[in-house]
Write an enzyme that holds these catalytic residues in place. Structure first.
Site, PDB file in Angstrom:
ATOM      1  N   GLU A 417       0.810  -1.224   0.000  1.00 13.94           N
ATOM      2  CA  GLU A 417       0.000   0.000   0.000  1.00 13.94           C
ATOM      3  C   GLU A 417       0.839   1.267   0.000  1.00 13.94           C
ATOM      4  OE1 GLU A 417      -3.037   0.396  -0.572  1.00 13.94           O
ATOM      5  OE2 GLU A 417      -4.205  -1.333   0.106  1.00 13.94           O
ATOM      6  N   GLU A 493      -4.203 -10.443  -0.370  1.00 13.61           N
ATOM      7  CA  GLU A 493      -5.072 -10.385   0.811  1.00 13.61           C
ATOM      8  C   GLU A 493      -6.478 -10.714   0.339  1.00 13.61           C
ATOM      9  OE1 GLU A 493      -4.762  -6.617   2.957  1.00 13.61           O
ATOM     10  OE2 GLU A 493      -2.596  -6.583   2.622  1.00 13.61           O
TER      11      GLU A 493
END
Ligand code: IPT
Length: 971
Positions: A417, A493
């Site tokens: 991220e 994820e």
């Protein structure tokens, strides 16, 4: 004394005075651990430091002592919390965003200790001071002389102390700052914690020693040959005794080997030696390649059944013992997990040694996340600012150099991220050049220009399916589309394991099995980062964001793991184990055969033993071993039913055949007999009990009614059966919202449920009509909330048939119900004391519509306490699925409930309302009653807290329906 220069704290430079990064090696060179008690003082910021604290003569007389390694905020949290408290934010920076500046309020720890250089410490060579992890920036002195400074919390740093060491006693001083320029690069979703949190040691470097080693151990599946080539100091010798290898560094040896895989973690002990140093390595031969658009190891597509693992210990934060690391891997392997993404930083180096040994695929992720910039349109995001380039490259190099010899590490990940940018591209380019043997992963750049694996997080089932079919949306940059469409796909994820759930894992697994390109993924995440606390009366609870009065926090979003903070598996992990089972056992009652499919990528089933058992109504009738020949990876076999099954007579109840695959012998991570997989099927059904025949007419009693041994009040409400006082059953639509009900990227369901036009948590029950007939008692009601127009018509038909009290509830939605219901059933309460629970149905753990793979039909016993799942943040839990009958008994009383055919069953010593109101387990106080939910159905769990909600087939949509339950009681 001169004023200390603190410019490094807010400098983007990764450090100064450091040695070049190199592999973590097990060497016979001298070493001295500096772990243990250090003197410690915590200052409030750079203005509150101790001048001259590094000087050998400085008197630390009044200072505290603190353990190294540890995180200073984790100390005495039940008491004085002398060094501040943990703070949790997910993405938001807990300080003003003004890179590279950080606040003046910058907790700064000053550490000091002395050590005695052993008398036999070598006089030649060099001596380094090695830090495995310091959060977040630090400067180091030896005997008052500054060695340098460092950043990169979860990466090693070495300084050369040679010139400043002396025989006998020496002083080492370290100043550690909670906030630094590097904090902008370390915005991972976790607690902000500080200190020297991984080991520290003095390590000797012999002259002409083995400074660094890069072992390339490939495996050619076509020839069965391993190729070993070790880059090391000139003149170093490489020996692998078991393989008869004895070559010079730089030379190549080709020998037949057993390859390393996560399923067969075969390691060979090797030694790399010069005249002055011996380094021991454990080598696994394997080759990782992207080929035909697939991620292949040793020529085969692999399927990642993975988890994202943060390092967490409820007492010590990110300081973990080796036992805890091993425990994590044992729990993973016992639950069929075969892969770990080291979210979002390289783990303690010893964890990777264990991964090599125990066997898991590792995506080693760099210590990098700049997520907080998302809130500012990614302006000034370090990933694309040239001034941060060196810091990015430094982090990548320190990870790759440290971990490059691990067979388990099959992929390098740039970080998490951090959006996109030239610095990420530069990291990738450097790593590919340095280590062509491992593909690069990074999720944040969906166009995948500088990665080898198309990675996404939380893509829903539909999108995953499209990616599997290669019909996904094109890349933003058309030039990259062809590349991306032809690389393997992983969900780095998915299935957010926050609270109850995650639902929908089975459906993902089917996609991974259906589409070659979809090579599995990593559940978010392994462990709840709850901090262990105790109430004044000594009861344990686990803290999450906000529990330390943080002004800015993200609540319980930090407790979203498959295991609880105390490392007890949650139902989510038990479900995952079943969903990803590496062997699938399918029982075909019609064909009287069992299919055994080996879903592994490499290993045959020779390590497994198979058993079978037949149960009638949950009682074992027969059992035995099942003869199954060894099945190669990817193959399956059909086995006939055991002969004894054919000879069985007529069953009394439902007859089920269950087959199991268990470990035939002890493994390093579980004992022989440990169950790997199971399958079951019904051989013969039993007529479900139902209220047949005609009932009897109720008789008036007082202002109410009596039907056999059941008493009703004037409003037609049941008050007792067989002398057992009972309240309800009456319609219940409510559940304490789960995290997945409460949070969503779209509209949280709980908002609709709590909207005042529905207000399902405060329904009122209005009796419309009570009718006594020859067949029983009928009570018509309308169930709706104050202020609401929509309602449920609920008609209760009571009937006494064959000595049992039956209830049929007819439900009819009135008005616009445009959302799924939390649950549909009835709730009753009985006096406490009926503590023993028994049932025949799905178990042993909780299960919901989309988390039911692990529920197997059987007869189970538990207690009321045992029926609760202790989610750190209390919420709906504990429902058992497909229950045929359930009983509660104790203190001479009992209640037995029958389904017609099935119901979902929950019993708790508190109400759904209590569960909803509680913030922690210790807020839950037992009543003197037990609350029983008997449900026709419940809405699924989904994964909406981060990801897709409940799939259509698992939604509980309101519609006209009816369900029937039978009751027996004694008192
Ligand atoms: C995703 C993060 O990568 C992970 O660290 C964690 O925060 C997770 O979310 C939620 O628990 S990022 C999110 C925007 C999908």
């Amino acid at each position: 004394m001169s004023r200390t220069d603190f410019s490094y704290v807010e400098s983007v430079s990764p450090g100064s005075g450091r040695r070049n990064p190199r592999a973590a090696l097990a060497s016979d060179a001298a070493a001295l651990s500096l772990d243990g008690e250090w003197r410690f003082r915590l200052g409030a910021g750079l203005h509150d430091t101790t001048e001259g604290f590094e000087a050998p003569g400085f008197d630390t007389g009044s200072w505290d002592t603190l353990a190294v390694p540890s995180m200073w905020q984790m100390h005495d949290l039940d008491g004085e919390a002398p060094y501040g408290k943990p703070q949790y934010t997910n993405t938001v920076y807990p300080f003003p965003v003004d890179p590279p500046r950080v606040p003046d309020a910058n907790p700064t720890g000053e550490y000091r200790r002395t050590f005695t250089l052993p008398a036999d410490w070598p006089a030649t060579g060099r001596t380094l001071l090695r830090f495995e992890g310091v959060d977040s920036a630090f400067a180091v002195w030896v005997n008052g002389i500054l060695l340098g400074d460092g950043k990169g919390s979860r990466l090693p740093t070495e300084f050369d102390a040679t010139a400043h060491l002396k025989p006998g006693e020496n002083t080492v001083a370290v100043r550690v700052h909670q906030w630094s320029a590097a904090s902008y690069l370390e915005d991972q979703d976790m607690w902000w914690l500080s200190g020297i949190f991984r080991p520290v040691a003095l390590v000797h470097r012999p002259e002409n020693g083995v400074e660094d080693v890069f072992a390339h151990a490939d495996y050619d599946h076509a020839t069965g040959l391993g190729t070993l080539k070790v880059e090391a100091a000139e003149g170093a010798r490489v020996t692998v005794a078991e393989l008869g290898i004895d070559i010079a560094a730089g030379e190549t040896a080709d020998v037949p080997v057993e390859p390393w895989t996560a399923e067969t973690p075969r390691l060979y002990d090797a030694v790399v030696a010069t005249a002055t140093e011996r380094v021991s390595l454990r080598i696994g031969f394997r080759t990782v390649k992207i080929e035909d658009g697939l991620l292949k190891v040793n020529g085969k597509r692999i399927l990642l059944r993975g988890v994202n693992r943060h390092e967490w210990d409820p007492d010590n934060g990110r300081t973990l013992s080796v036992e805890t690391m091993r425990r994590d891997l044992e729990i993973m392997k016992r639950h069929n997990v075969n892969a770990v993404r080291t979210s979002h930083y390289p783990p303690d180096r010893r964890f990777l040694d264990l991964c090599d040994e125990i066997g898991v695929w590792v995506v080693d992720e760099c210590d990098l996340e700049t997520h907080g910039f998302v809130h500012h349109g990614w302006r000034k995001n370090p990933s694309d600012e040239p001034m941060w380039r060196e810091a990015y490259l430094d982090r990548m190099a320190r990870m790759v150099e440290r971990d490059k010899n691990h067979a388990s590490v099959i992929i390098w990940s740039l970080g998490n991220e951090s959006h996109t940018g030239q610095n990420l591209a530069a990291m990738s380019e450097w790593a590919k050049q340095r280590d062509p043997g491992r593909p690069i992963h990074y999720e944040g750049d969906w166009d995948s220009g500088y990665v080898d694996v198309y990675s996404r997080m939380y893509a829903d089932h539909n999108e995953t399916d499209r990616i599997g079919h290669k019909t996904e949306d094109p890349t933003k940059d058309p030039a990259l589309d062809e590349h991306r469409r032809n690389i393997p796909f992983v969900l780095c994820e998915y299935a957010h394991a926050m609270g109850n759930g995650p639902g929908g894992m089975s459906e993902y697994q089917r996609l991974f099995e259906q589409h070659e390109r979809c090579q599995g993924g990593f559940i978010w995440e392994w462990i709840d980062h709850g901090v262990r606390r105790h109430t004044e009366d000594g009861r344990e609870w686990f803290a999450y964001g906000g529990d330390f009065d943080e002004p800015l926090h993200d609540g319980n979003f930090v407790v979203d793991g498959l295991i609880f903070p105390n490392r007890e598996p949650s139902p989510g992990l038990v479900e995952f184990k079943k969903v990803i089972e590496p062997v699938r056992l399918t029982v075909h009652p019609g064909a009287r055969a069992i299919t055994v499919a080996n879903l592994r990528d490499f290993a045959d089933t020779g390590d497994l033993a198979f058993t079978w058992a037949v149960e009638d109504g949950g009682e074992q009738e027969l059992h035995g071993d099942l003869e199954v020949r060894s099945i190669a990876a990817g193959e399956s076999a059909i086995v006939e039913f055991p002969a004894a099954v054919a000879g069985l007579g007529l069953p009394k109840g439902e007859r089920w055949l269950t087959v199991r695959a268990v470990l035939a012998k002890d493994e390093p991570w579980a004992e022989a007999g440990h169950e790997i997989a199971w399958g079951q099927a019904q051989l013969s059904s039993a007529a479900a009990p139902e209220p047949i025949g005609s009932g009897t007419a109720p008789v008036a009693e007082g202002r109410g009614y009596r039907l056999g041994n059941a008493a009703f009040d004037a409003l037609g409400r049941l008050t007792a059966i067989g002398g057992l006082e009972i309240e309800g059953p009456r319609l219940d639509l409510w559940r304490a919202p789960t995290d997945n009900d409460l949070l969503s990227w779209h509209a949280p369901l709980a908002n609709q449920w709590k909207d005042r036009n529905a207000a399902l948590y405060r329904l009122e029950h209005k009796v419309l009509d009570i009718e006594s007939t020859a067949d029983g008692l009928t009570v018509a009601t309308r169930v709706g909330a104050a202020g609401a127009e929509i309602a449920m018509g609920a008609v209760y038909r009571w009937k006494l048939a064959e000595g049992r009290l039956w209830l049929t509830v007819e439900v009819n939605p009135e008005g616009q119900w445009d959302f799924p219901l939390p649950r549909l059933g009835v709730r009753a309460s009985v006096p406490k004391g009926l503590n023993d629970v028994e049932w025949f149905g799905g178990g042993p753990g909780e299960a919901y519509a989309d988390t039911r793979a692990a529920a197997r039909v059987g007869r189970y016993r538990s207690t009321v306490a045992g029926m609760q799942t202790p989610y750190v943040f209390p919420q709906e839990n504990g429902s058992r699925i497909d229950v045929r009958w359930a009983s509660l008994s104790g203190e001479g009383k009992s209640l037995k409930v029958f389904g017609a055919p099935h119901f979902a069953f929950t019993v708790r010593p508190w109400t759904s309302e209590d569960l909803e109101a509680a913030n922690h387990q210790t807020d839950l106080v037992e009543h003197d009653r037990l609350y029983v939910n008997l449900d026709a159905d419940l809405h699924g769990m989904g994964s909406a807290a981060c990801g897709p909600g409940v799939l259509p087939q698992h939604r509980l949509l309101p519609k006209a329906t009816a369900f029937t339950l039978g009751f027996e009681a004694t008192a």
